[in-house]
Enzyme design. Sequence first.
Site, mmCIF file in Angstrom:
data_model
loop_
_atom_site.group_PDB
_atom_site.id
_atom_site.type_symbol
_atom_site.label_atom_id
_atom_site.label_comp_id
_atom_site.label_asym_id
_atom_site.label_seq_id
_atom_site.Cartn_x
_atom_site.Cartn_y
_atom_site.Cartn_z
ATOM 1 N N LEU A 80 0.836 -1.201 0.000
ATOM 2 C CA LEU A 80 0.000 0.000 0.000
ATOM 3 C C LEU A 80 0.868 1.248 0.000
ATOM 4 O O LEU A 80 1.849 1.338 0.737
ATOM 5 C CB LEU A 80 -0.899 0.000 1.228
ATOM 6 C CG LEU A 80 -1.745 1.252 1.453
ATOM 7 C CD1 LEU A 80 -2.835 1.367 0.396
ATOM 8 C CD2 LEU A 80 -2.358 1.246 2.848
ATOM 9 N N CYS A 81 0.487 2.209 -0.808
ATOM 10 C CA CYS A 81 1.186 3.489 -0.851
ATOM 11 C C CYS A 81 0.221 4.581 -0.391
ATOM 12 O O CYS A 81 -0.768 4.878 -1.057
ATOM 13 C CB CYS A 81 1.665 3.775 -2.273
ATOM 14 S SG CYS A 81 2.610 5.297 -2.423
#
Length: 234
Positions: free
Chosen positions: A88-89
């Site tokens: 996840l960013c």
Amino acid sequence: MNSSSLRALALEYKSLQEEPVEGFKVKLLNDDNFYEWSVGIFGPPQTLYAGGYFKATMKFPQDYPYSPPSIRFITKVWHPNVYENGDLCISILHPPVDDPQSGELPCERWNPTQNVRTILLSVISLLNEPNTFSPANVDASVMYRRWRESNGRDNEYPNIIRKQALQAKLEAEKEGIVVPLTLEEYCLKPKTNPNNQEPQLDMTDFYDDFDDDECSESETESQNGDGEDSGNAE
């Protein structure tokens, strides 16, 4: 092993077990390791992710809370801010360094006042309000923008999400996990016990850190999908 970070994680974990928050569940991957957590995120009702149960792992550094943890989805998630490998960013998990190229303000990045609750609530918000300006998944970002700009006429993006949410729901049911499908199930209302003592929350359901109006308002905004900047990508 850092004793201060271990203590911080142990306290957070205990707090989340005693006072869970609507939208997610957490447990330790191994009972003797507080640095790796298993996370289950419920798709908010009245959104594309409704009915889904998305599993992820959260790994904490030895100097937590001074450095942020990382999150990787195990469940397949097609999203502009999720890499192909599930990483996840999101801004809140980026170290607070001065990086003009990222387009992020330092205040949007990690700071030691954040915790697991604020992280996961930000992730839930990001699911339905992705940042497409610097995406981790370019194809998903293009598809999302095309759907938004078509005013719902191009359904490729929502069809993929709904299919993934349905598959995730079926997997959750195999594990005996009850997925909330309505706002009433998702956002628990405080209950008063029969002895007229202080209001208590039903331990069998989700707990709500917000009042009912705030939760309903949040879900309505998610349904409308009016924001794209609730979490910034790299």
